[in-house]
Design an enzyme around this catalytic site. Structure first.
Site, PDB file in Angstrom:
ATOM      1  N   SER A 167       3.420  44.074  78.382  1.00 20.18           N
ATOM      2  CA  SER A 167       2.317  44.525  77.533  1.00 20.18           C
ATOM      3  C   SER A 167       1.643  43.445  76.702  1.00 20.18           C
ATOM      4  CB  SER A 167       2.795  45.642  76.604  1.00 20.18           C
ATOM      5  OG  SER A 167       2.893  46.852  77.316  1.00 20.18           O
ATOM      6  N   LYS A 173      -0.719  44.660  66.409  1.00 23.08           N
ATOM      7  CA  LYS A 173      -0.682  45.866  67.248  1.00 23.08           C
ATOM      8  C   LYS A 173      -0.143  47.037  66.427  1.00 23.08           C
ATOM      9  CE  LYS A 173       1.200  47.266  71.801  1.00 23.08           C
ATOM     10  NZ  LYS A 173       2.131  46.850  72.877  1.00 23.08           N
ATOM     11  N   SER A 203      -0.095  47.297  77.222  1.00 18.74           N
ATOM     12  CA  SER A 203      -0.498  48.190  76.160  1.00 18.74           C
ATOM     13  C   SER A 203      -1.095  47.470  74.946  1.00 18.74           C
ATOM     14  CB  SER A 203       0.696  49.044  75.720  1.00 18.74           C
ATOM     15  OG  SER A 203       1.716  48.227  75.178  1.00 18.74           O
TER      16      SER A 203
END
Lengths: 105, 490, 476
Positions: free
Chosen positions: B178, B79, B154
């Site tokens: 997330s 990420k 996210s």
């Protein structure tokens, strides 16, 4: 939410200044509206009975962790300024700070 | 089966037996990425050269007979709010578009040292603020199960990459769900470890008291492998725990006989999708059938999690994001004075959700609101933690939903952030208490989309999560859940 | 109306650790700009504060020396504001839960001693350094930032507002500096900024207990500046009040060249730092036993030292104060006093000639062996050398560290008292000064002193004056 808790235009300006955010007037209005909607939702937190409860900073108590007082290598100048567009020799350079902020410890 | 269709464990075995090379494995994922990335858009930055160089190195080491990590040669997507030394780390923000960290985050360093080829940096909601990846400043990522839908967020890019076969494993971060929510939306296993189990050093912080990095994987065994690699004390993170790292892989096959499971009543309200409620109940029945004792359980304070989470997260984020002023790094503006320089860089570099949360956090930390909002939220946080302590004095595990619905359509909720916030009710309480949770696929529903269920355990009891999650996976057939049939665009 | 000043001080002390409070970068002074910087010093995202054990230890030691109650639980907090010298846009400090509460420091005034109470002492991190282009921050078109100092550990000490004059403030700071130097936690140099002081000052009618509007006085860069600035500010406020005006709450800047405080314009609205507990650091928990163990490690502090010097060695207040000014000086004295019994004489030499010679030679007392001073004083007491020679020897001894006895031997500086050596000199002086010799013969006693002086000059003071008197009387 009591009316006095809503964020007014003037407080919006203060918040933007405290948060160092330049906002276009239309953007400011839109954010103000959304912020107040959120504040109304979040204000419900006040209804929870919390008498005598110690606030949690972390999830639970963590033991303190220390670093020994030993000097470790710092970054090379190349790395220090690698991501900066404001290098001036061995310094970072900023425009005038006259009349700014509280400054210093 | 193509290499990119395999699980990390399967790849690990083939690599170990030298039936495939790490370069072949990496190339397979790179090729797959070449064909599906244009539709899915999971990556902000791809790093094929770095991946192939790492794969070559692993192949050489293996040829020399060196002892290697089980994950050596198994590629990884990361990420883009996790720092990668020498590889730009944008946080999906215009502000950080060109930022190159000098060093790796501890989790990335561990992965690289283990020989995991870094495939690239995945998309997210800007600074991890959001649950659909639509708040990315660059582009939205699409759900491989249905390109009209969001992958969640996210960590949506990480989830989409794994679900689409562009990476066998990915790292995400979970501040308020997330990792778990996108896992549920994309049919994956997503683990949020105990706060302090995995180092936060090198994670661009959203809320320091909540952030944890965790794996997104196709199976529980894959998640266990990656957690084993990244868990542990780190001298660079003062909140990382010194507790010894358990054998997670060994826990997988231990079954659930005798485990006491609390079925969370709060996760089964009538406004949730009935098929999600049914999935949770099916999971409860499966656990019971295998010897667990399941009872319904209520936790009085978790209904306040939403308020507590958004207050604390916004407050911490408003402070954590102050450092982004454009002087030492980040978006550069020139101006006649410092304030103008900073506020222009921030005003133009941050998206609306980021600004909203910064302003919210600034507002609730002001003296006039501190007591009623921030401190009150910290007190309720303590009450939520007590709810969990009480629950774990009775139960080994808590079972519930991950999300109230399956993945929603792009643009469907972006105009109504409060609706998105409300969707987070199942995934917010755990982080507030610092407890570990795992989201795992529980099959698909009538629309053909995956649903997830969630298990939560006491702090540092990830083993029991793996025991139960693995059992449920076996009950479902033991195979990863893949988009079936694969969307035509893929 | 008579007014009295009410002054509170906020003091920042840089703790003398090797590395910074939250990272391993060096704290060494005078490095090239931005070379003692790591990702944390630059506020790069993802860096976390790693608390330096010694910084805590030094903070606790200083707090104990100041009689504070060191807290078993203290909490770091973020103080949020934007300023280019603050790389994270927050300073890690302590707010509601400081390292130590209360405490006091006693200062000696001519009218007796006074206890100045403290509110608190807490740990925090230093900011970076700004260099302004041009004369001042106000006129500079740009400024340069150096983060080498960012993260140096600081102890902030806050007094109760109960200091009443510039002079008291100065004496407080001097005693504080002495105390902190004794504990060894800081080099406490005001000129280098390792000791800094801001002050709050308000006036109230003499004898009243209400508090007036206060101003904050900054830029106090020396002890003298503290005294002058506070006296000036008290007078300025008194003039305003006397004229029927009102003091406006503001920050004043001491201009040392104009010897005046200048009121800085305040930004609209008070600063709002949005303090909250630092989530990156667990609370600082210190066990009672740890605190007690550090208490044991405290050295004898200046006040106790002065008292003991007076009682044990019979020194007066001034001697004790000068000798106990530093731990090293007092150690020197006590070491010498072990083998030299005339303590008052010893004290006299130490506080006078020795300190003077150290300053001249730019040396520290630790570089001098107490045994050498004792050797010198014993030679003087036994009459082997005279006083002027002793002073000359002291100078040489301080400069080179040489033994006075050796110096005497090497240079022939011993007293000349033998008749064989002195008689020819006496003859010579009589021949060269017939008038004086004649005067003495006529009964002028003063002439003898003149003649003796001539011989003393020839021998550079080494001749024994008694022997000379005898020889002149014999001859004449």
């Amino acid at each position: 939410m009591a009316a006095d808790e809503a964020i007014g235009e003037r407080e919006m300006d203060e918040l933007a200044e405290l948060a160092c955010l330049y906002l276009e007037p239309a953007e400011k209005k839109m954010l103000n509206r959304r912020l107040n909607a959120l504040m109304e939702l979040l204000g419900k937190i006040g209804e929870v009975e919390t008498g005598g409860v110690e606030p949690d900073i972390h999830p639970g108590i963590l033991p303190p962790r220390f670093r020994e007082d030993e000097v470790e290598p710092s970054l090379s100048p190349g790395r220090v300024f690698q991501n900066s567009a404001h290098r001036s020799d061995s310094f970072f350079r900023v425009p005038s700070i006259a009349g700014e902020g509280p400054g210093g410890a | 089966m193509k290499l990119y269709e395999m699980t990390a464990l399967e790849l690990s075995r083939l690599l170990g037996k030298k039936e495939v090379s790490a370069v072949e494995v990496t190339q397979s994922f790179l090729e797959r990425t070449g064909s599906v990335e244009p539709q899915v858009q999971a990556y902000i930055t791809q790093t094929p050269e770095i991946a192939l160089a790492a794969a070559e190195m692993v192949d050489k080491q293996r040829a020399r007979g060196e002892a290697l990590s089980p994950l050596a040669g198994v590629p990884l997507a990361v990420k883009d709010n996790i720092c990668t030394g020498g590889v730009r780390t944008t946080c999906a923000s215009r502000f950080m578009e060109e930022y190159i960290p000098p060093t790796d985050a501890t989790v990335v360093m561990k992965a690289r040292r283990a020989g995991m080829p870094l495939l690239g940096k995945t998309n997210l909601d800007e600074f991890a603020m959001g649950s659909s990846t639509e708040n990315s400043a660059f582009f939205p990522t699409r759900n491989p199960w249905d390109l009209q839908r969001v992958p969640g967020g996210s960590s949506g890019g990480s989830a989409a990459a794994v679900a689409a076969g562009m990476a066998p494993l990915a790292l995400g971060t979970d501040t308020g769900g997330s990792v778990r929510q996108p896992a549920a939306f994309c049919g994956l296993v997503g683990l949020r470890p105990t706060y302090g189990r995995v180092s936060r050093a090198g994670l661009v912080p959203l809320a320091s008291s909540l952030d944890q990095a965790g794996p997104l994987a196709l199976t529980t065994a894959d998640a266990a492998l990656l957690l084993s690699l990244i868990a542990g004390e780190d001298r660079l993170d003062p909140t990382s725990s010194a507790a010894p790292v358990d054998d997670y892989t060994g826990a997988l096959s231990q079954g659930v006989r005798g485990l006491k499971v609390g079925l969370l009543a709060e996760h089964l309200p009538p406004e949730f999708d009935s098929e999600i409620i049914a999935a949770v109940r099916r999971a409860a029945a499966a656990l019971e059938k295998n010897g667990a004792i399941v009872e319904e359980h209520a936790m009085p304070h978790i209904s306040s999690s939403l308020e507590v989470y958004y207050l604390l997260c916004a407050a911490e984020a408003s402070s954590n994001l102050g450092r982004f002023d454009g002087l030492r790094y980040g978006r550069s503006e020139s101006a006649e004075n410092v304030t103008a320089m900073y506020s222009r860089a921030r005003g133009e570099g941050f998206g609306p959700e980021v600004k909203r949360r910064i302003l919210l956090g600034t507002a609730v930390l002001r003296e006039s609101r501190y007591e009623r909002y921030f401190l009150q939220a910290q007190r309720v946080r303590a009450l939520i933690r007590r709810d969990f302590e009480d629950a774990f004095s009775r139960f080994d595990l808590l079972l519930g939903a991950v999300t109230p619905s399956t993945a929603f359509k792009l643009g469907e909720k972006i105009e109504d952030p409060l609706a998105i916030y409300r969707g987070d009710i199942c995934i917010l309480p755990g982080p507030l208490a610092g407890v570990p949770s795992i989201a795992l696929p529980a099959g698909t529903v009538s629309g053909g989309l995956p649903v997830g269920v969630q298990l939560t355990a006491a702090p540092f009891n990830e083993r029991v999560l793996f025991r139960a999650a693995h059992l449920l996976e076996q009950e479902r057939g033991g195979r990863p859940l893949r988009p079936q049939p694969a969307p035509p665009a893929l | 109306m008579e007014y009295e000043a009410v002054i509170g001080l906020e003091i920042h002390v840089e703790l003398q650790t090797d590395s910074k409070i939250f990272c391993g970068c060096s704290t060494a002074f005078g490095a090239e700009p931005n070379t003692n910087c790591c990702p944390g010093c630059l506020g790069l995202p993802g860096t976390l504060p790693l608390l330096n054990r010694r910084a805590v230890e030094y903070g606790v030691l200083a707090a104990l020396a100041l009689n504070c109650q060191v807290q078993e639980k203290s909490i770091f907090a973020r103080k949020n504001y934007f300023y280019p010298d603050l790389p994270k846009a927050y300073q890690i400090s302590q707010d509601d839960y400081p390292l130590a509460r209360g405490g006091y420091l006693e200062i000696d005034l001519p009218e007796g001693s006074r206890r100045i109470n403290l509110q608190r002492a807490h740990l925090e991190e230093e900011a970076g350094k700004l260099v302004h282009a041009g004369d001042s921050i106000m006129s500079a078109a740009y400024s340069l930032v150096d983060y080498n100092r960012a993260g140096v550990p600081l102890l902030e000490i806050v007094t109760e507002p109960e200091i009443t004059s510039g002079r008291e403030a100065r004496l407080f700071l001097e005693e504080l500096r002495r105390l902190l130097r004794y504990t060894g936690v800081s080099d406490v140099k005001m000129e280098e900024g390792s000791l800094r002081c801001d002050a709050n000052l308000s006036l109230r009618p003499a004898g009243s207990s209400e508090l007036g509007t206060r101003t904050e006085v900054k830029n106090l860069n020396s002890f003298r500046a503290v005294e002058q600035a506070l006296n000036y500010e008290a007078e300025r406020q008194a003039r305003i009040l006397a004229g029927g005006g009102e003091v406006i709450q503001a920050t004043c800047h001491w201009d040392d060249s104009c010897k005046a405080t200048v009121v800085m314009r305040m930004k609209e609205g008070a600063a709002d730092y949005r303090y909250f507990p630092e989530p990156d650091l667990p609370p600082l928990l210190l066990e009672r036993s740890y605190i007690e163990a550090l208490k044991e490690k405290l050295p004898e502090l200046p006040r106790q030292k002065r008292q003991r010097l007076r009682e044990r060695y019979g020194l007066d207040d001034e001697e004790a104060a000068i000798i106990a000014d530093t731990r090293e000086m007092a150690d020197f004295f006590e070491c010498a006093a072990e083998s030299y019994q005339d303590h008052r004489n010893l004290a006299n030499w130490v506080q006078g000639d020795l300190i003077y010679q150290l300053r001249e030679a730019g040396k520290e007392i630790e570089q001098i062996s107490p045994a050498l001073l004792v050797e010198l004083l014993e030679m003087l007491d036994r009459g082997e050398i005279n006083r002027p020679v002793a002073k000359e020897l002291l100078e040489e001894m301080v400069k080179s560290g040489a033994s006075p006895r050796r110096l005497v031997k090497k240079r022939g500086l011993g007293k000349i008292s033998g008749t064989e050596e002195l008689a020819p000199l006496v003859e010579q002086v009589i021949t060269e000064n017939p008038e004086a010799a004649e005067n003495y013969r006529r009964g002028k006693k003063k002439a003898l002193a003149f003649l003796v002086g001539k011989v003393m000059a020839l021998t550079r003071g080494r001749a024994d004056p008694q022997e000379l008197n005898r020889l002149f009387k014999e001859k004449l």
